[in-house]
Design a protein around this motif. Structure first.
Motif, PDB file in Angstrom:
ATOM      1  N   GLY A  99       0.826  -1.207   0.000  1.00  0.00           N
ATOM      2  CA  GLY A  99       0.000   0.000   0.000  1.00  0.00           C
ATOM      3  C   GLY A  99       0.855   1.251   0.000  1.00  0.00           C
ATOM      4  O   GLY A  99       2.048   1.212   0.338  1.00  0.00           O
ATOM      5  N   LEU A 100       0.263   2.362  -0.370  1.00  0.00           N
ATOM      6  CA  LEU A 100       1.013   3.615  -0.466  1.00  0.00           C
ATOM      7  C   LEU A 100       1.491   4.090   0.900  1.00  0.00           C
ATOM      8  O   LEU A 100       0.834   3.863   1.919  1.00  0.00           O
ATOM      9  CB  LEU A 100       0.157   4.706  -1.113  1.00  0.00           C
ATOM     10  CG  LEU A 100       0.237   4.785  -2.652  1.00  0.00           C
ATOM     11  CD1 LEU A 100      -0.350   3.531  -3.286  1.00  0.00           C
ATOM     12  CD2 LEU A 100      -0.468   6.016  -3.181  1.00  0.00           C
ATOM     13  N   ASP A 101       2.620   4.746   0.872  1.00  0.00           N
ATOM     14  CA  ASP A 101       3.249   5.273   2.067  1.00  0.00           C
ATOM     15  C   ASP A 101       2.308   6.247   2.792  1.00  0.00           C
ATOM     16  O   ASP A 101       1.691   7.116   2.166  1.00  0.00           O
ATOM     17  CB  ASP A 101       4.540   5.991   1.648  1.00  0.00           C
ATOM     18  CG  ASP A 101       5.278   6.589   2.817  1.00  0.00           C
ATOM     19  OD1 ASP A 101       5.883   5.833   3.580  1.00  0.00           O
ATOM     20  OD2 ASP A 101       5.231   7.827   2.949  1.00  0.00           O
ATOM     21  N   LYS A 102       2.201   6.100   4.133  1.00  0.00           N
ATOM     22  CA  LYS A 102       1.292   6.936   4.922  1.00  0.00           C
ATOM     23  C   LYS A 102       1.661   8.408   4.820  1.00  0.00           C
ATOM     24  O   LYS A 102       0.787   9.282   4.688  1.00  0.00           O
ATOM     25  CB  LYS A 102       1.322   6.486   6.390  1.00  0.00           C
ATOM     26  CG  LYS A 102       0.357   7.244   7.285  1.00  0.00           C
ATOM     27  CD  LYS A 102       0.414   6.705   8.716  1.00  0.00           C
ATOM     28  CE  LYS A 102      -0.487   7.529   9.640  1.00  0.00           C
ATOM     29  NZ  LYS A 102      -0.433   7.035  11.029  1.00  0.00           N
TER      30      LYS A 102
ATOM     31  N   THR B 286      -0.708  11.494   3.377  1.00  0.00           N
ATOM     32  CA  THR B 286      -0.987  12.687   4.194  1.00  0.00           C
ATOM     33  C   THR B 286      -0.624  13.955   3.435  1.00  0.00           C
ATOM     34  O   THR B 286      -1.370  14.947   3.450  1.00  0.00           O
ATOM     35  CB  THR B 286      -0.194  12.617   5.516  1.00  0.00           C
ATOM     36  OG1 THR B 286      -0.546  11.418   6.221  1.00  0.00           O
ATOM     37  CG2 THR B 286      -0.504  13.822   6.392  1.00  0.00           C
ATOM     38  N   LYS B 287       0.515  13.933   2.739  1.00  0.00           N
ATOM     39  CA  LYS B 287       0.918  15.096   1.950  1.00  0.00           C
ATOM     40  C   LYS B 287      -0.053  15.333   0.792  1.00  0.00           C
ATOM     41  O   LYS B 287      -0.352  16.483   0.451  1.00  0.00           O
ATOM     42  CB  LYS B 287       2.338  14.888   1.397  1.00  0.00           C
ATOM     43  CG  LYS B 287       3.427  15.012   2.441  1.00  0.00           C
ATOM     44  CD  LYS B 287       4.798  14.898   1.793  1.00  0.00           C
ATOM     45  CE  LYS B 287       5.907  15.122   2.819  1.00  0.00           C
ATOM     46  NZ  LYS B 287       7.243  15.036   2.205  1.00  0.00           N
ATOM     47  N   TRP B 288      -0.529  14.256   0.222  1.00  0.00           N
ATOM     48  CA  TRP B 288      -1.480  14.366  -0.874  1.00  0.00           C
ATOM     49  C   TRP B 288      -2.755  15.073  -0.395  1.00  0.00           C
ATOM     50  O   TRP B 288      -3.291  15.947  -1.059  1.00  0.00           O
ATOM     51  CB  TRP B 288      -1.789  12.973  -1.401  1.00  0.00           C
ATOM     52  CG  TRP B 288      -2.595  12.912  -2.661  1.00  0.00           C
ATOM     53  CD1 TRP B 288      -3.044  13.964  -3.406  1.00  0.00           C
ATOM     54  CD2 TRP B 288      -3.020  11.728  -3.327  1.00  0.00           C
ATOM     55  NE1 TRP B 288      -3.737  13.512  -4.498  1.00  0.00           N
ATOM     56  CE2 TRP B 288      -3.744  12.148  -4.480  1.00  0.00           C
ATOM     57  CE3 TRP B 288      -2.868  10.370  -3.090  1.00  0.00           C
ATOM     58  CZ2 TRP B 288      -4.316  11.234  -5.366  1.00  0.00           C
ATOM     59  CZ3 TRP B 288      -3.437   9.462  -3.969  1.00  0.00           C
ATOM     60  CH2 TRP B 288      -4.147   9.889  -5.091  1.00  0.00           C
ATOM     61  N   GLN B 289      -3.211  14.687   0.772  1.00  0.00           N
ATOM     62  CA  GLN B 289      -4.429  15.287   1.325  1.00  0.00           C
ATOM     63  C   GLN B 289      -4.255  16.792   1.554  1.00  0.00           C
ATOM     64  O   GLN B 289      -5.195  17.577   1.396  1.00  0.00           O
ATOM     65  CB  GLN B 289      -4.805  14.577   2.635  1.00  0.00           C
ATOM     66  CG  GLN B 289      -6.106  15.041   3.255  1.00  0.00           C
ATOM     67  CD  GLN B 289      -6.370  14.353   4.588  1.00  0.00           C
ATOM     68  OE1 GLN B 289      -5.647  13.442   4.984  1.00  0.00           O
ATOM     69  NE2 GLN B 289      -7.396  14.798   5.276  1.00  0.00           N
ATOM     70  N   LYS B 290      -3.031  17.209   1.883  1.00  0.00           N
ATOM     71  CA  LYS B 290      -2.790  18.628   2.187  1.00  0.00           C
ATOM     72  C   LYS B 290      -2.666  19.496   0.926  1.00  0.00           C
ATOM     73  O   LYS B 290      -2.779  20.724   1.014  1.00  0.00           O
ATOM     74  CB  LYS B 290      -1.513  18.759   3.027  1.00  0.00           C
ATOM     75  CG  LYS B 290      -1.656  18.188   4.435  1.00  0.00           C
ATOM     76  CD  LYS B 290      -0.363  18.344   5.221  1.00  0.00           C
ATOM     77  CE  LYS B 290      -0.515  17.803   6.636  1.00  0.00           C
ATOM     78  NZ  LYS B 290       0.754  17.911   7.398  1.00  0.00           N
ATOM     79  N   MET B 291      -2.386  18.864  -0.239  1.00  0.00           N
ATOM     80  CA  MET B 291      -2.320  19.584  -1.525  1.00  0.00           C
ATOM     81  C   MET B 291      -1.313  20.739  -1.482  1.00  0.00           C
ATOM     82  O   MET B 291      -1.560  21.833  -1.990  1.00  0.00           O
ATOM     83  CB  MET B 291      -3.712  20.116  -1.898  1.00  0.00           C
ATOM     84  CG  MET B 291      -4.790  19.054  -1.986  1.00  0.00           C
ATOM     85  SD  MET B 291      -4.570  17.915  -3.372  1.00  0.00           S
ATOM     86  CE  MET B 291      -5.021  18.971  -4.748  1.00  0.00           C
ATOM     87  N   ASN B 292      -0.151  20.496  -0.887  1.00  0.00           N
ATOM     88  CA  ASN B 292       0.833  21.565  -0.713  1.00  0.00           C
ATOM     89  C   ASN B 292       1.520  21.975  -2.020  1.00  0.00           C
ATOM     90  O   ASN B 292       2.005  23.101  -2.139  1.00  0.00           O
ATOM     91  CB  ASN B 292       1.901  21.141   0.301  1.00  0.00           C
ATOM     92  CG  ASN B 292       1.363  21.133   1.719  1.00  0.00           C
ATOM     93  OD1 ASN B 292       0.417  21.862   2.023  1.00  0.00           O
ATOM     94  ND2 ASN B 292       1.939  20.318   2.585  1.00  0.00           N
ATOM     95  N   HIS B 293       1.599  21.084  -2.998  1.00  0.00           N
ATOM     96  CA  HIS B 293       2.295  21.399  -4.251  1.00  0.00           C
ATOM     97  C   HIS B 293       1.453  22.315  -5.134  1.00  0.00           C
ATOM     98  O   HIS B 293       1.928  23.353  -5.585  1.00  0.00           O
ATOM     99  CB  HIS B 293       2.638  20.113  -5.009  1.00  0.00           C
ATOM    100  CG  HIS B 293       3.846  19.415  -4.490  1.00  0.00           C
ATOM    101  ND1 HIS B 293       5.131  19.767  -4.830  1.00  0.00           N
ATOM    102  CD2 HIS B 293       3.964  18.375  -3.621  1.00  0.00           C
ATOM    103  CE1 HIS B 293       5.985  18.985  -4.209  1.00  0.00           C
ATOM    104  NE2 HIS B 293       5.307  18.120  -3.472  1.00  0.00           N
ATOM    105  N   THR B 294       0.232  21.906  -5.409  1.00  0.00           N
ATOM    106  CA  THR B 294      -0.612  22.670  -6.332  1.00  0.00           C
ATOM    107  C   THR B 294      -1.404  23.773  -5.633  1.00  0.00           C
ATOM    108  O   THR B 294      -1.933  24.667  -6.293  1.00  0.00           O
ATOM    109  CB  THR B 294      -1.600  21.733  -7.045  1.00  0.00           C
ATOM    110  OG1 THR B 294      -2.355  20.999  -6.063  1.00  0.00           O
ATOM    111  CG2 THR B 294      -0.855  20.751  -7.930  1.00  0.00           C
ATOM    112  N   LYS B 295      -1.508  23.703  -4.303  1.00  0.00           N
ATOM    113  CA  LYS B 295      -2.214  24.720  -3.506  1.00  0.00           C
ATOM    114  C   LYS B 295      -3.712  24.801  -3.825  1.00  0.00           C
ATOM    115  O   LYS B 295      -4.350  25.809  -3.560  1.00  0.00           O
ATOM    116  CB  LYS B 295      -1.598  26.109  -3.707  1.00  0.00           C
ATOM    117  CG  LYS B 295      -0.107  26.194  -3.455  1.00  0.00           C
ATOM    118  CD  LYS B 295       0.245  25.891  -2.014  1.00  0.00           C
ATOM    119  CE  LYS B 295       1.753  26.048  -1.772  1.00  0.00           C
ATOM    120  NZ  LYS B 295       2.134  25.670  -0.397  1.00  0.00           N
TER     121      LYS B 295
END
Length: 389
Positions: free
Chosen positions: A288-291, A295-304
């Protein structure tokens, strides 16, 4: 009757692309059918020339070929050529073309760069296909369901040749490991043909390649356990929601740069997100994908991007498919509930905002009996509400 598919043959792929030669065809061919050969001109800008509309065509060709502002060389489709014009063109240097002649062509000049083909008899005058190994050309054509797929495969070979050319310019000696990685997606028996194309297209000398060494490298790679195909999972992720897909792809490359040794990846895995995802699922994320990644995906820090309720619902569905930890799924559900509460509180703030008693008479609620003023006041308030939303 002629068709464009008459020219989608291994021989023409070999002549125009792998050997980088020019082709003279007689008698007349309809231009739209002649242009089916354009699929074999990967790496060139195609230019059409009709000799009946031009004077001194050889001078025009030389000028066009030498004065092009583009870094991509020209490939010419030339029609209605006579014997004298043909002989002049054949004396030019570095001209790549397909020539269609209406009249019978007497092949009295053969400089080794032009191949003559009689369309009526279906035979070549100075090229013997039986003496050439066309296995790679046949494999490329037969494994392509349509012309677009074949063109993609040809452009892929051109891209690999460019990479090899770049490596040769940057290294004094051939780095066998790098070259083998570049060619690793192809069977070793086809490598010499790709290297030959690189020689002819870039007009460079490539030192003799230790094919046996490369073959052993390829054999080592082929003995590895094949990767499980996660393409369906990948396409579900990137196609379910545009915002989530963009963030996901940026996170993939970020994870690769921080966590993966680039020497373990082939060229496609380095730059193709789907191939990279297959690699990570097979080696880093087997269970499974790394936790941290989720978590970073959920925060959407790259695309904002700010996720609305529909986005959060899509994210929950994707994470559910990926069997994300229950803690992550709970966080998404909580964010979705908070989103509803925030919207409700905002709406309540709009409709429960106390009227400012200090408003001037001009800002007070007009009487409905004065309908024009009342209507103006209502529209103004609706505009203020819309801004708050």
């Amino acid at each position: 009757m002629d068709t464009g598919y008459d020219f989608l043959q291994p021989e023409f792929l070999n002549i125009l692309f792998f050997q980088q030669k020019s082709l003279v065809i007689a008698p007349y061919v309809d231009l739209k059918h002649l242009h089916s050969l354009e699929i074999f001109t990967g790496g060139y800008n195609v230019v059409d020339l009709d000799s009946t509309a031009l004077h001194n065509i050889s001078e025009i060709l030389e000028l066009e070929n030498n004065n092009s502002y583009s870094q991509t060389p020209c490939f010419f489709f030339i029609t209605n050529i006579n014997s004298n014009e043909l002989h002049e063109i054949m004396e030019l240097d570095n001209i790549h073309c397909v020539i269609n002649a209406n009249e019978k062509i007497d092949c009295t000049i053969d400089n080794g760069h032009f191949v003559f083909y009689n369309k009526k008899s279906g035979s070549f005058l100075n090229y013997d296909p039986t003496k050439i190994n066309l296995e790679f050309e046949k494999q490329l054509i037969n494994s392509s369901k349509n012309k677009s797929i074949l063109q993609d495969k040809i452009l892929r070979i051109k891209s690999i040749a460019t990479t090899i050319f770049t490596e040769l310019n940057e290294e004094l000696n051939i780095n066998s490991r790098k070259i083998s990685q570049i060619l690793s997606e192809y069977d070793p028996k086809y490598w010499d043909k790709i290297l030959g194309f690189t020689r002819f297209y870039y007009k460079i000398e490539i030192p003799e390649v230790d094919v046996k060494f490369f073959f052993n490298k390829k054999l080592k790679y082929s003995n590895k356990k094949p990767l499980i195909d996660f393409s369906d999972e990948y396409h579900t992720i990137v196609s379910s929601n545009r915002k989530l897909g963009r963030e996901f792809i940026q996170l993939l490359h970020d994870y690769r740069s921080r966590k993966v040794n680039p020497s373990n990846l082939d060229l496609e895995q380095l730059y193709n997100p789907q191939k990279l995802y297959d690699y990570l699922r097979n080696h880093h994320w087997k269970n499974g994908l790394d936790k941290e990644f989720l978590t970073k995906w959920q925060k959407m820090n790259h695309t904002k991007y700010t996720l609305d309720k529909d986005d959060l619902s899509d994210l929950y569905k994707i994470f559910n498919i990926l069997k994300a930890p229950e803690e992550i799924l709970t966080n998404i559900s909580s964010d979705s509930m908070n989103y509803d509460e925030n919207i409700t509180n905002k709406n309540n703030a709009i409709f429960t905002e106390p009227i400012n008693n200090k408003e001037s008479p001009s800002n007070s609620i007009p009487s409905i009996k004065n309908f024009p003023q009342f209507k103006k006041w209502v529209l103004k308030k609706l505009g203020e509400i819309e801004k708050l939303l």
